[in-house]
Design a protein around this motif. Structure first.
Motif, short mmCIF file in Angstrom:
data_model
loop_
_atom_site.label_atom_id
_atom_site.label_comp_id
_atom_site.label_asym_id
_atom_site.label_seq_id
_atom_site.Cartn_x
_atom_site.Cartn_y
_atom_site.Cartn_z
N ASP A 298 0.84 -1.19 0.00
CA ASP A 298 0.00 0.00 0.00
C ASP A 298 0.87 1.24 0.00
O ASP A 298 1.99 1.24 0.54
N LYS A 304 -4.69 2.10 5.82
CA LYS A 304 -4.52 0.66 5.84
C LYS A 304 -5.86 -0.01 6.19
O LYS A 304 -6.39 0.18 7.28
N LYS A 310 -6.90 0.69 -3.54
CA LYS A 310 -6.21 1.85 -2.98
C LYS A 310 -4.85 2.00 -3.66
O LYS A 310 -4.33 1.07 -4.27
N ALA A 312 -1.22 1.95 -4.65
CA ALA A 312 -0.21 0.93 -4.35
C ALA A 312 1.12 1.32 -4.97
O ALA A 312 1.17 2.01 -5.99
N ASN A 344 -9.58 6.73 0.62
CA ASN A 344 -8.77 5.95 -0.31
C ASN A 344 -8.88 6.48 -1.73
O ASN A 344 -8.01 6.23 -2.56
#
Length: 479
Positions: A298, A304, A310, A312, A344
């Motif tokens: 991530d 998280k 989301k 990366a 996100n």
């Protein structure tokens, strides 16, 4: 005439009653010739269709040779159509026909999304202490049984987004925390039954394709992709390529790059790569990280949680390699079961603006399946926003390379969207929005490839991912 309803499924054009035949019964051609198909559509009750507007497909396939090629269809606006597909190899391929979207499907779908903003609503969870409440969301404040709304347009990077206001007196709009897809459709069950894909193909006959004096196939382009100017990629014609012995033979250009660690490590050294979009570009990203033996994690500054949708990162500092993937903005449909933090999701424009200056950036843009559930105007707004960020990127990093990944075909019967129609509209929007940047932006067309290989799932077949990634990167890299 606006289509807002239909009698029953038998009132629609039907593949079993329609008349499809090879023109002049010509079933023998030479490589490179067009196979021409005459199509007259009839309803399930046998009534002749007198209007156009249905989306049809024709293609050739020969499973024993792992060969296939897509064609195109001309609408004569009177219920008759002409299909054209080019013979690309010597053999005995089957000629296949399908009704992809009926005009009723298209009309009803478009009316619903223009009225409600989305064909399938999203949802928001509001939380404060032990209090929690879920409401439905859309890009238009017109959700059944909802009277009070939270306007989250500003939070959604100025893309319109509204959610029902919590009914509990101690919860307010500012308590929105989580976001997810919902199972609630904006259409009724009758219309959903119409739009649920019942994709059926029909063999018209077998074509005998004779070899010419040369090869047993039409061949493929002799031009290296690296020598193709970006503007040419926006001006291709059908077919853009074909499969033969399981290999995709592009008629646009031949890859200038091999799918090897050495080639890509050399190409991507000190060139940050950002891929944007959905799970199809995520699959491209994963394919590339595996080739380069990178670990995905991530984003260092991201929330998280259990959701995969989301930002990366993957990289190797000693090799000067850095890859990134990010989902596009809301509306984005992830899991209905897993909620995720609303933060996100950021705009593609903001991700592009965060890229460093004075670098040879590689940027891959994609919008399709998730935004197929909304209106063409909403789609255009997303593309325009990112396009403006691309202009800013090219000013500070003029040696950057930009690629736009186009729509792909899929016929999975869970979905209600008329994808053949939408793909045509959205491809036109991409062309229009990037028209003044086509000297700097490449278009990666994979429609013909995914029609030809009869792609069923929402994702292109896994074997196609490295082929298309390598094809895309061949425009900007060479051995």
């Amino acid at each position: 005439m606006t289509i807002t309803d239909f009698k029953d499924l038998l009132s629609l054009v039907n593949i079993s009653t329609s008349v499809i035949s090879m023109r002049n019964n010509k079933s023998e051609v030479r490589i490179g010739d067009d196979v021409i198909v005459d199509i007259d559509l009839y309803s399930g009750r046998g009534g002749r269709s007198t209007r156009g507007g249905d989306m049809l497909r024709v293609w050739l396939r020969e499973p024993s040779r792992h060969a296939s090629v897509s064609g195109y269809v001309i609408d004569h606006d009177n219920g008759s159509y002409t299909g054209v597909v080019k013979a690309m190899w010597a053999g005995n391929p089957e000629l296949i026909f399908s009704i992809a979207n009926t005009k009723e499907h298209i009309g009803i779908f478009m009316n619903i999304v223009h009225k409600h903003g989305l064909i399938k609503f999203l949802r928001a969870r509001f939380m404060k202490g032990n209090l929690t409440e879920i409401t439905l969301c859309s890009i238009i404040p017109n959700i059944p049984d909802v009277t009070d709304y939270c306007n989250f347009t500003t939070q959604n990077f100025n893309f319109s987004f509204y959610c029902g206001k919590p009914k509990h007196m101690n919860l307010d709009c500012e308590d929105w925390v989580l976001y997810a897809a919902s199972s609630n459709y904006s259409c009724n069950m009758k219309n959903k039954a119409l739009m649920q894909n019942r994709y059926i193909s029909k063999e018209i006959g077998t074509v005998k394709v004779l070899a010419d004096s040369g090869s047993g196939t039409k061949g493929e382009s002799d031009t290296s992709c690296h020598d193709v100017i970006s503007k040419q990629t926006w001006q291709t014609s059908n077919p853009t390529g074909y499969f033969y012995k399981g290999k995709w033979r592009s008629l646009i250009c031949k890859p200038s790059l091999t799918w090897t660690y050495k080639s890509y490590a050399k190409c991507l050294k000190n060139r940050p790569v950002l891929m944007t979009g959905d799970s199809t570009t995520r699959n491209w990203y994963v394919s590339l990280t595996k080739l380069l033996n990178l670990t995905i994690f991530d984003g260092r500054h991201e929330i998280k949680d259990a959701a995969w949708q989301k930002f990366a990162e993957a990289g190797n500092n000693t090799k000067s390699l850095s890859l990134y993937w990010t989902p596009h903005e809301i509306p984005f449909y992830g899991s209905e079961r897993i909620e995720q933090n609303k933060n996100n999701f950021r705009s593609i424009a903001s991700r592009i603006d965060n890229l460093p200056g004075r670098k040879r950036i590689i940027l891959i843009l994609h919008w399709y399946a998730h935004l197929a559930r909304t209106t063409p105007q909403q789609y255009r707004e997303h593309v325009t926003s990112a396009k403006q960020a691309v202009v800013r990127l090219l000013k500070r990093s003029p040696h950057s390379k930009i690629l736009v990944k186009g729509p792909h075909s899929y016929t999975y019967n869970y979905f209600v969207e008329p994808f053949d129609y939408i793909s045509r509209i959205y491809s036109q929007i991409l062309y229009e929005e990037f028209k003044d940047l086509q000297d700097n932006v490449y278009f990666i067309d994979q429609w013909d490839a995914t029609i030809a290989n009869e792609n069923f799932d929402i994702h292109p077949k896994p074997a196609l991912d490295p082929i298309m990634v390598n094809f895309a990167f061949s425009f900007i890299c060479k051995q």
